[in-house]
Design an enzyme around this catalytic site. Sequence first.
Site, PDB file in Angstrom:
ATOM      1  N   LEU A   1      34.862  45.776  38.612  1.00  0.00           N
ATOM      2  CA  LEU A   1      34.051  46.772  37.917  1.00  0.00           C
ATOM      3  C   LEU A   1      32.743  47.041  38.666  1.00  0.00           C
ATOM      4  O   LEU A   1      32.278  48.191  38.723  1.00  0.00           O
ATOM      5  CB  LEU A   1      33.756  46.306  36.490  1.00  0.00           C
ATOM      6  CG  LEU A   1      34.959  46.259  35.538  1.00  0.00           C
ATOM      7  CD1 LEU A   1      34.548  45.724  34.178  1.00  0.00           C
ATOM      8  CD2 LEU A   1      35.588  47.641  35.391  1.00  0.00           C
TER       9      LEU A   1
ATOM     10  N   PRO B   1      36.774  37.894  38.792  1.00  0.00           N
ATOM     11  CA  PRO B   1      37.459  39.098  39.295  1.00  0.00           C
ATOM     12  C   PRO B   1      37.185  40.354  38.479  1.00  0.00           C
ATOM     13  O   PRO B   1      36.977  41.427  39.049  1.00  0.00           O
ATOM     14  CB  PRO B   1      38.937  38.697  39.239  1.00  0.00           C
ATOM     15  CG  PRO B   1      38.930  37.212  39.336  1.00  0.00           C
ATOM     16  CD  PRO B   1      37.706  36.761  38.616  1.00  0.00           C
ATOM     17  N   LYS B   2      37.189  40.237  37.158  1.00  0.00           N
ATOM     18  CA  LYS B   2      36.941  41.428  36.341  1.00  0.00           C
ATOM     19  C   LYS B   2      35.588  42.043  36.674  1.00  0.00           C
ATOM     20  O   LYS B   2      35.463  43.259  36.905  1.00  0.00           O
ATOM     21  CB  LYS B   2      36.980  41.062  34.853  1.00  0.00           C
ATOM     22  CG  LYS B   2      36.721  42.256  33.930  1.00  0.00           C
ATOM     23  CD  LYS B   2      36.184  41.827  32.586  1.00  0.00           C
ATOM     24  CE  LYS B   2      34.707  41.494  32.657  1.00  0.00           C
ATOM     25  NZ  LYS B   2      34.092  41.285  31.320  1.00  0.00           N
ATOM     26  N   MET B   3      34.544  41.220  36.708  1.00  0.00           N
ATOM     27  CA  MET B   3      33.211  41.712  37.032  1.00  0.00           C
ATOM     28  C   MET B   3      33.164  42.279  38.443  1.00  0.00           C
ATOM     29  O   MET B   3      32.501  43.297  38.696  1.00  0.00           O
ATOM     30  CB  MET B   3      32.186  40.583  36.895  1.00  0.00           C
ATOM     31  CG  MET B   3      32.094  39.981  35.518  1.00  0.00           C
ATOM     32  SD  MET B   3      30.848  38.666  35.485  1.00  0.00           S
ATOM     33  CE  MET B   3      31.239  37.896  33.921  1.00  0.00           C
TER      34      MET B   3
END
Length: 321
Positions: free
Chosen positions: A247, A242-244
């Site tokens: 971003l 999710p973070k990638m």
Amino acid sequence: MSAARRVATERATRLAVKSSPYHAAVNPCDAQDIPGPSTTRRQIRVKRDVEHDEPEDLADRLPAAAIKKRAKTKTTQARTSVTIAETKSRSPRKSKVIPQSLAVPHPAPERWKEAYDAIKEMRSRIPAPVDTMGCDQAQWKEQDPKNSRFATLISLMLSSQTKDEVTDAAVAKLRTAVGGSLSVDAVIAADEATISEAISKVGFWRRKTQYIKQAAQRLSDDFDSDVPKTVDELCSLPGVGPKMAFLALQVAWKLNLGIGVDVHVHRITNRLGWHQRPTKNPEETRLNLQSWLPKELHGAINHMLVGFGQVSRLPCYGWVS
């Protein structure tokens, strides 16, 4: 019976006593083989060869229902074998849906804006590695828009458990290794050894080599060699979380669909007391923040807090005064 076992059964063993050259009271014994039948009883297991082929007249002796059942079982086993082989040949695909909101929104913490503005003001005066070597910098070395978006994704995939300085150098080395431009086709054409040598300084480089190859193939097969525009599709790629995903959407597509929470954002927001109860992982932190932080700040908070953590955090996670 094998020749070795036959010889073993025809021999017996006796002990021969001899005097010790070191102490008179010690009489060591040597085992000596003597000819003759063995006195040891052994249990011999007879291996019978079982023929898997059924006799030709078996069909005549079985009822029709039994014959039909046997044929159905063999067909099911054959289908199962084919399914297992096909599953192994395909790259793993994650189908988990990424949650976007909490059932009950988290309340905004008191005086959060004061802390936010203070960190923002400090960051404007002190540069951090993320400002010049973050994932948003990889796109500027590419001319083709698809390659720019792909370079951003590659930079994010390499950044996990790796400092920005190392990630930036690895992206540049990988670009050179695959021919001067980071494209989906160039990565597919490159062998794993070439990619591994280029990214060998990043954390978990062996696993990331496989992820990069598999992700490039997925992009070529399913997304017209371009970076997807949804969180769920991005998270279906090997090595992308999710973070990638959030971003990548912010940098590559200019889509503000959520907050990218890494270890800096997770720890700093907990140290600031922005959560009623300390969150246990970045995903819990993300959902809390997205429920109360104004959406116009979702794209900026990761860059701000990552840089703040890079220049202010000691190895023991204390704060520089």
